[in-house]
Every structure is written in structure tokens, then in C-alpha cells.
Design a protein around this motif. Structure first.
Motif, PDB file in Angstrom:
ATOM      1  N   PHE A  49      85.195  75.156 103.620  1.00 42.70           N
ATOM      2  CA  PHE A  49      85.999  75.681 102.522  1.00 42.70           C
ATOM      3  C   PHE A  49      85.202  75.544 101.236  1.00 42.70           C
ATOM      4  O   PHE A  49      84.314  74.702 101.128  1.00 42.70           O
ATOM      5  CB  PHE A  49      87.377  74.994 102.429  1.00 42.70           C
ATOM      6  N   ILE A  50      85.518  76.419 100.288  1.00 39.31           N
ATOM      7  CA  ILE A  50      84.832  76.420  98.991  1.00 39.31           C
ATOM      8  C   ILE A  50      85.872  76.239  97.896  1.00 39.31           C
ATOM      9  O   ILE A  50      86.890  76.937  97.873  1.00 39.31           O
ATOM     10  CB  ILE A  50      84.053  77.732  98.759  1.00 39.31           C
ATOM     11  N   GLU A  75      77.817  70.937  99.587  1.00 37.56           N
ATOM     12  CA  GLU A  75      76.837  71.733  98.860  1.00 37.56           C
ATOM     13  C   GLU A  75      77.422  72.175  97.532  1.00 37.56           C
ATOM     14  O   GLU A  75      78.643  72.251  97.394  1.00 37.56           O
ATOM     15  CB  GLU A  75      76.445  72.974  99.682  1.00 37.56           C
ATOM     16  N   LYS A  76      76.539  72.465  96.576  1.00 34.94           N
ATOM     17  CA  LYS A  76      76.996  72.877  95.248  1.00 34.94           C
ATOM     18  C   LYS A  76      76.310  74.161  94.834  1.00 34.94           C
ATOM     19  O   LYS A  76      75.226  74.498  95.332  1.00 34.94           O
ATOM     20  CB  LYS A  76      76.692  71.802  94.219  1.00 34.94           C
ATOM     21  N   ASP A  84      73.968  80.926  96.503  1.00 39.61           N
ATOM     22  CA  ASP A  84      72.853  80.022  96.155  1.00 39.61           C
ATOM     23  C   ASP A  84      73.260  78.547  96.205  1.00 39.61           C
ATOM     24  O   ASP A  84      72.997  77.790  95.263  1.00 39.61           O
ATOM     25  CB  ASP A  84      72.270  80.357  94.773  1.00 39.61           C
ATOM     26  N   PHE A  85      73.876  78.147  97.298  1.00 40.04           N
ATOM     27  CA  PHE A  85      74.307  76.756  97.441  1.00 40.04           C
ATOM     28  C   PHE A  85      73.122  75.855  97.763  1.00 40.04           C
ATOM     29  O   PHE A  85      72.216  76.243  98.487  1.00 40.04           O
ATOM     30  CB  PHE A  85      75.363  76.625  98.546  1.00 40.04           C
ATOM     31  N   GLU A  86      73.150  74.646  97.202  1.00 38.35           N
ATOM     32  CA  GLU A  86      72.147  73.619  97.487  1.00 38.35           C
ATOM     33  C   GLU A  86      72.860  72.422  98.084  1.00 38.35           C
ATOM     34  O   GLU A  86      73.920  72.018  97.604  1.00 38.35           O
ATOM     35  CB  GLU A  86      71.480  73.136  96.190  1.00 38.35           C
ATOM     36  N   GLN A  87      72.261  71.838  99.114  1.00 42.71           N
ATOM     37  CA  GLN A  87      72.878  70.675  99.754  1.00 42.71           C
ATOM     38  C   GLN A  87      72.831  69.465  98.835  1.00 42.71           C
ATOM     39  O   GLN A  87      71.805  69.171  98.234  1.00 42.71           O
ATOM     40  CB  GLN A  87      72.172  70.358 101.073  1.00 42.71           C
ATOM     41  N   ARG A 116      80.952  73.589  98.219  1.00 42.84           N
ATOM     42  CA  ARG A 116      81.234  74.034  99.588  1.00 42.84           C
ATOM     43  C   ARG A 116      81.219  72.805 100.488  1.00 42.84           C
ATOM     44  O   ARG A 116      80.274  72.019 100.470  1.00 42.84           O
ATOM     45  CB  ARG A 116      80.198  75.043 100.056  1.00 42.84           C
ATOM     46  N   PHE A 117      82.288  72.637 101.252  1.00 45.30           N
ATOM     47  CA  PHE A 117      82.428  71.521 102.195  1.00 45.30           C
ATOM     48  C   PHE A 117      82.332  72.101 103.591  1.00 45.30           C
ATOM     49  O   PHE A 117      83.125  72.983 103.955  1.00 45.30           O
ATOM     50  CB  PHE A 117      83.775  70.827 101.999  1.00 45.30           C
ATOM     51  N   ILE A 118      81.358  71.625 104.359  1.00 47.79           N
ATOM     52  CA  ILE A 118      81.163  72.129 105.721  1.00 47.79           C
ATOM     53  C   ILE A 118      81.411  70.978 106.698  1.00 47.79           C
ATOM     54  O   ILE A 118      80.719  69.958 106.654  1.00 47.79           O
ATOM     55  CB  ILE A 118      79.740  72.688 105.912  1.00 47.79           C
TER      56      ILE A 118
END
Length: 141
Positions: A49-50, A75-76, A84-87, A116-118
């Protein structure tokens, strides 16, 4: 300096994407600030979810309250759109039968317009996410 929880709908946070949805346990429950309500996944992993903040926020600590999550990646993004998410971090969570998992993630301040939460894996076929707390201060871009 006042710290605030940016993962609240009352602060403008919104769940803009969730990979599964059950009308009884919708993704919006993640940002309502209550532990009693939750979002539940509906099967296979990974699930994600984001959360959108609608402005760039600076976060110094994240707390995730969930149940049956085994491995979580966060990720942000600072983009205007959720790209363009970065962990930031990936962690294996501890599980205790019948207890909510409350996991704190502290790091040097990060800036984000989206998180973003994975959920990469779980201890069971379904997991629930109850509450997010993102502590920090507002900064203009």
C-alpha cells in the motif's frame, strides 16, 4: 518544535493504492489513527500500500502496528507522483500469537511525499495493518 503524526487522514494522509481490498476492512482504516480498525490482505504475497502526504514531510520515526507480517520493506518517494521509490528499510518482524506487532523504525530524518509499504511475506495467508505513525516536522520543498 511540535512533532506530529503524518499518517493520519486528519493530517491529509491518504492511502492511494492498496493491492487488495475487503469492504469490511478497507485501506483507509490504516490512516484513521485507531488500532481497533484495520486493512486486511486477501491472499498472495507480496502485498503493498502507498500513503500519500500531499506535501513533503520530514519523518524521524515510523511505527507500524500490524498482525502476522513476517518481512516488511518501506520505501519513500519525494516526487510529485508516486514514482521513483527508494528503499529505506527492510526488516523481519517478530510474531507473538494473539498480540499486535508494534515495530518502530528509527532513522536519520527522511523526506517523503509518499511512503510505500511492501509486505514481502507473512506468518499466515492473511495479514492486517492497523495503524501507522510517522513522526516528524513539515518542511517546504
Amino acid at each position: 518544535m511540535k512533532f506530529t503524526n503524518y499518517c493520519l487522514s486528519s493530517e491529509g494522509a491518504e492511502v492511494i493504492l492498496a493491492t487488495s481490498s475487503d469492504e469490511k476492512y478497507p485501506p483507509e482504516n490504516i490512516v484513521d489513527g485507531r488500532s481497533e480498525t484495520f486493512w486486511t490482505t486477501t491472499g498472495m504475497f507480496p502485498q503493498e500500500f502507498i500513503i500519500s502526504f500531499h506535501k513533503c514531510v520530514t519523518i524521524s520515526k515510523l511505527t507500524v502496528q500490524c498482525y502476522l507480517v513476517q518481512v516488511l520493506r518501506i520505501e519513500k518517494s519525494v516526487s510529485q507522483d508516486p514514482v521513483d521509490f527508494e528503499q529505506c528499510i527492510e526488516r523481519e518482524l517478530q510474531f507473538k500469537e494473539g498480540e499486535l506487532q508494534t515495530e518502530e523504525f528509527s532513522f536519520p530524518e527522511i523526506q517523503a511525499t509518499y511512503l510505500r509499504f511492501i509486505i514481502l511475506s507473512a506468518f499466515d495467508a492473511f495479514v492486517s495493518v492497523h495503524k501507522m505513525i510517522a513522526e516528524g516536522i513539515v518542511k517546504d520543498i
